[in-house]
Scaffold this active site. Sequence first.
Site, short mmCIF file in Angstrom:
data_model
loop_
_atom_site.label_atom_id
_atom_site.label_comp_id
_atom_site.label_asym_id
_atom_site.label_seq_id
_atom_site.Cartn_x
_atom_site.Cartn_y
_atom_site.Cartn_z
N THR A 28 11.74 -51.95 10.35
CA THR A 28 12.73 -52.88 10.89
C THR A 28 13.45 -53.54 9.73
O THR A 28 12.81 -54.11 8.85
CB THR A 28 12.05 -53.94 11.77
OG1 THR A 28 11.23 -53.29 12.75
CG2 THR A 28 13.09 -54.79 12.49
N LYS A 140 3.29 -48.68 8.72
CA LYS A 140 3.76 -49.31 9.95
C LYS A 140 3.83 -48.23 11.03
O LYS A 140 4.91 -47.76 11.42
CB LYS A 140 5.11 -49.97 9.72
CG LYS A 140 5.42 -51.09 10.71
CD LYS A 140 6.58 -51.94 10.21
CE LYS A 140 6.78 -53.15 11.12
NZ LYS A 140 7.91 -54.00 10.64
N GLU A 173 -2.89 -60.92 7.32
CA GLU A 173 -1.43 -61.04 7.48
C GLU A 173 -1.16 -62.00 8.62
O GLU A 173 -2.07 -62.69 9.11
CB GLU A 173 -0.81 -59.67 7.77
CG GLU A 173 -1.35 -59.00 9.01
CD GLU A 173 -0.83 -57.58 9.19
OE1 GLU A 173 -0.13 -57.07 8.30
OE2 GLU A 173 -1.13 -56.97 10.24
#
Length: 266
Positions: A28, A140, A173
């Site tokens: 993204t 990802k 995270e």
Amino acid sequence: MWLINGAEQTYVAADDRAVQFGDGCFTTARVVNGKVRFLNHHLDRLEEGCRRLGIATPERERLHTESERLACGHARAVLKIILTRGSGGRGYSAETGTEPNRLLRISAYPAHYDEIRLRGAVLAHSPVPLGRNPWLAGIKHLNRLEQVLIRAQLDHLAADEALVLDTDGWLTECCAANLFWRTGKAVYTPKLDAAGVDGTMRRHILAILAASTWEVSEVHASPEALAQADEVIICNALMPVLPVRQAAQWRYSSRELYRYLAPQCE
């Protein structure tokens, strides 16, 4: 707007392996004034994800051209690129896969980041841990159920983001961002060798700090490490960097590291 394999459409086959198994990867990116910021970094990571998953990588120039086509004319927007292994049979075997599919989408920029930047982000502990798996750590991939559960919990809290641990209890995270904290001139970020996403902005920040006078380390640390921190920041490709004013019960007022990084991450 979607581009799927270069055509303006909104459908993929029901037997696409992304639908069946989450078999693919994505990135993204932020669009500013018609340009995709750090596009080559995003394409590098897509290629790495495809290599790790054993998916044939689409031609890089084609992805570059399609990304620029979608970004053109947008002052602020979000570009998402999804690569799947393609259609396949009922079973897990990837031998039944066809040609990889490219799904690109342009959408509105999340304006709430501007408001968070002014007041500082609030992070809340997530009860949902990330499973440790070195085979998938860092990339990802499309299996995001952990993040879906983390976000579902976060939606009921008075917080902007989550502090996420792995199943061994290490800071890893946030739900959709990477984490850094500073104590004096020492800067730390979680080591992502068994869980978490190695974000493009995280990589960019690590490169900036490696060439600076800051002392940066990737570490396994418990949440209590944040009790000793002078400052906490979070980052992703869209934010791109946000200061944190509260992480769980700990509060922060310094923005020294944030002010150093922010102009270099725009």
